[in-house]
Design an enzyme around this catalytic site. Structure first.
Site, mmCIF file in Angstrom:
data_model
loop_
_atom_site.group_PDB
_atom_site.id
_atom_site.type_symbol
_atom_site.label_atom_id
_atom_site.label_comp_id
_atom_site.label_asym_id
_atom_site.label_seq_id
_atom_site.Cartn_x
_atom_site.Cartn_y
_atom_site.Cartn_z
ATOM 1 N N HIS A 264 2.049 -6.450 10.282
ATOM 2 C CA HIS A 264 1.460 -5.116 10.429
ATOM 3 C C HIS A 264 0.793 -4.852 11.774
ATOM 4 O O HIS A 264 1.054 -3.820 12.361
ATOM 5 C CB HIS A 264 0.476 -4.806 9.293
ATOM 6 C CG HIS A 264 1.145 -4.553 7.985
ATOM 7 N ND1 HIS A 264 1.647 -5.581 7.220
ATOM 8 C CD2 HIS A 264 1.393 -3.412 7.308
ATOM 9 C CE1 HIS A 264 2.200 -5.085 6.128
ATOM 10 N NE2 HIS A 264 2.065 -3.762 6.164
ATOM 11 N N HIS A 370 -4.917 -5.167 1.690
ATOM 12 C CA HIS A 370 -3.759 -4.751 2.493
ATOM 13 C C HIS A 370 -4.191 -4.014 3.769
ATOM 14 O O HIS A 370 -3.972 -2.822 3.938
ATOM 15 C CB HIS A 370 -2.836 -3.855 1.670
ATOM 16 C CG HIS A 370 -1.464 -3.698 2.294
ATOM 17 N ND1 HIS A 370 -0.335 -4.233 1.728
ATOM 18 C CD2 HIS A 370 -1.055 -3.076 3.417
ATOM 19 C CE1 HIS A 370 0.720 -3.934 2.472
ATOM 20 N NE2 HIS A 370 0.291 -3.236 3.516
ATOM 21 N N HIS A 451 -2.368 4.286 6.786
ATOM 22 C CA HIS A 451 -1.779 3.376 7.776
ATOM 23 C C HIS A 451 -2.228 3.849 9.153
ATOM 24 O O HIS A 451 -1.959 4.998 9.525
ATOM 25 C CB HIS A 451 -0.251 3.382 7.713
ATOM 26 C CG HIS A 451 0.308 2.414 6.739
ATOM 27 N ND1 HIS A 451 0.306 2.648 5.397
ATOM 28 C CD2 HIS A 451 0.877 1.192 6.896
ATOM 29 C CE1 HIS A 451 0.856 1.625 4.761
ATOM 30 N NE2 HIS A 451 1.218 0.725 5.651
#
Length: 600
Positions: A264, A370, A451
């Site tokens: 990521h 996450h 995100h």
């Protein structure tokens, strides 16, 4: 009877290796073509970037170099850039970037030598695109459709990252449930650069920087960012890499020994160090259980790969907070994308009974937080993280103390309640928001399953890509009510308040732009603009069609949307639609590429 043939071969060999063997023993050394004023051409000099080349110098000392890669036709885009004199010496020639695939390219090099200006037109044939192939693929690369570009944005180049596996990937995790989490998400790299005509002008060779059989080089290539010195840095499985635009691998590093599973985000901060989202190996929980953690460690390394600091989010935050997790669509939990679970809202039973490993659930050892982006604030030596599974953006100091939390209030314990930002209007008046984040009589909204959360120092603001799954900590009655946004907030850290100053996507794209996973929004100083990438719009056939790219609900084609806006506007100066080339392949992120900065 074979002697004449042998003599002929020997004579040919001598002829090829040295036109005048006694005077000039060149062997098989490359020789420039007769009209070349410099040296010979080298295609893909570092093997990693097939649409690059190098014009060697053959002893010439040149300066003031300028390169133009000419457009392939009247609809194409020419690429022009200057090359710093020291860069020419470093490369051993003139770096050529932006060639078209499968074409006899034309480019012009201008330079100064001995006080005289020179120019030469070159030609070079390039190979076709090969970004790797898989069983479910129907196109050689993602399909680019340019919908609109304003004249002052036509020089834009966009780096785009797609992810998808092929038959070679995942071999280390095959039939191995104990394999580290990143191996479960192994895939060939999908890095490429497009121009505003929709042509691919650069891509990463997927088989030179990735090896599915190697512990060090397997894993998704993700989180590519541009460094201060104009290079690319990204994370991949059990390490991170830094490479030049020309494809020269500057450095490759393994993660520090107690950490695994980078994905990521890998970003170079203003202090020169790299911040990486990783996990912890052999982590002893308070109850004595030994686990590998999931996406919950932030590490800081220097340019040699040495560990400088780390943030263990299990001890800083609350791995038991389940309010955001209970609101998720179980079919789209990045990277755990499971079409059979689409539309199923996660239940408390799901969270409690989830196996340990890379699956969403509470407690250390599951995917409870996450983290998918990191930014560094040099003003107070802090990090800012985006947490998908807490639907929160959080600032944490070097002392590992939480400074503020941008999130709905529900589920945060007393320890963190005082750190929650209070939404206000332009006049600083508190807004009427409930604990699930629904704010009445205003367009303000929190970000959900976000995100990317990046500071905009030039404006004193923060941008967040609000994916929007689990909005207001629930699922809507109809899936078509979902939407994603690019949003900009202004945060008052002294008073712990937050104001929304700009958004795009809710009204303009609606459900057609809904991107349940991945995506990015990032401010661009050079054009005072916002670049947004709705990377997974249409996942599982959820969204509509874009331009000539029409959805087919049976194929799992994704149609991502790249837009760039002048600051403060909601009408795009650029809109480009990018269609999936492989079943359930998804876009991950995009970046604006400034060639001049990367070839200095």
């Amino acid at each position: 009877m074979f002697k004449p043939l042998v003599h002929s071969i020997l004579a040919l060999s001598l002829c090829l290796s040295a036109p005048n063997l006694a005077a000039d023993p060149l062997g098989m050394k490359p020789i420039p073509v007769p009209d070349a004023p410099l040296g010979y051409l080298v295609h893909n000099p570092y093997e990693n970037a097939p649409l690059t080349a190098l014009v060697t110098l053959n002893g010439h000392k040149i300066s003031n170099v300028e390169v133009t890669v000419h457009a392939k036709d009247d609809t194409g885009v020419a690429i022009n850039y200057q090359v710093d004199d020291m860069r020419v010496m470093n490369e051993g020639g003139v770096p050529i970037f932006g060639l078209y695939p499968a074409l006899m390219n034309h480019f012009t090099v201008k330079w100064t030598e001995n006080g005289q200006q020179h120019s030469h037109d070159y030609q070079m044939l390039t190979p076709d695109i090969d970004m790797g192939f898989s069983e479910s693929q129907w196109a050689k690369a993602p399909i680019v459709e340019v919908e609109h570009v304003d004249a002052d944005f036509k020089d834009r180049l966009y780096f785009v990252n797609w992810t998808n596996p092929d038959g070679k990937t995942g071999q280390l995790a095959h039939n191995n449930p104990d394999a580290p989490g990143a191996f479960s998400w192994d895939g060939k790299p999908g890095f490429f650069i497009i121009d505003t005509a929709g042509d691919i002008r650069w891509y990463l060779n997927p088989y030179t920087t990735h090896d599915s059989k190697s512990f060090e080089n397997a894993g998704y290539a993700m989180g590519m960012n541009i460094t201060a010195d104009g290079n690319m840095v990204w994370v991949q499985g059990q390490g991170w890499k830094k490479m030049s635009l020309m494809g020269r691998m500057i450095s490759e590093h393994s993660l520090p020994g107690n950490f695994i599973d980078a994905s990521h985000e890998g970003i170079e901060a203003s202090n020169g160090n790299i911040f990486i989202r990783a996990a912890a190996k052999d982590y002893r929980r308070p109850d004595g259980m030994l686990v590998n953690t999931i996406r919950d460690q932030i590490i800081e390394v220097d340019n040699t790969g040495k560990l400088i600091d780390y943030w263990d989010l299990n001890s800083i935050l609350d791995p038991m907070r389940d309010d955001a997790l209970l609101s998720l669509d179980a079919g789209a939990v990045c990277l755990n994308i499971n079409a059979s679970q689409a539309g199923h809202q996660t239940t408390l039973e799901d969270l409690k009974n989830a196996p340990y490993g890379d699956i969403h659930g509470v407690e250390t050892g599951r995917n409870w937080i996450h983290v998918n982006s990191i930014d560094y604030d040099s003003s107070d030596d802090s990090i800012i993280i985006s947490s998908r599974h807490q639907s929160a953006v959080i600032k944490i100091g070097r002392d590992k103390q939480v400074k503020w939390i941008l999130s709905p209030a529900k589920g945060w314990s007393e320890k963190f309640a005082s750190k929650l930002l209070t939404p206000v209007d332009e006049q600083g008046n508190n807004l009427n928001c409930n604990e699930k984040g629904l704010c009445r009589g205003t367009n303000f909204d929190f970000s959900y399953t976000s995100h990317t959360a990046y500071l905009v120092p030039e404006k004193g603001t923060l941008t967040v890509f609000d994916n929007g799954d689990g909005r207001h900590l629930g699922q809507p009655m109809f899936a078509t009510e979902k939407y994603s946004r690019s949003v900009e907030y202004k945060i008052d850290e002294q008073n712990l308040t937050v104001q929304q100053v700009w958004e795009y996507g809710k009204d303009e794209l609606g459900y057609d732009g809904y991107s349940p996973v991945t995506s990015i929004v990032k401010y661009q100083q050079d054009k005072d603009s916002m670049m947004s990438y709705f990377a997974s719009a249409g996942l599982f056939g959820l969204g509509g069609g874009y331009g000539n790219l029409k959805m087919d609900d049976t194929t799992g084609k994704v149609q991502s949307i790249l837009v760039e806006h002048r600051y403060g506007e909601t009408k795009p100066a650029v809109r480009i639609n990018i269609g999936s080339h492989d079943l359930f392949a998804t876009g991950y992120r995009a970046q604006v590429i400034k060639v001049q900065d990367m070839l200095k």
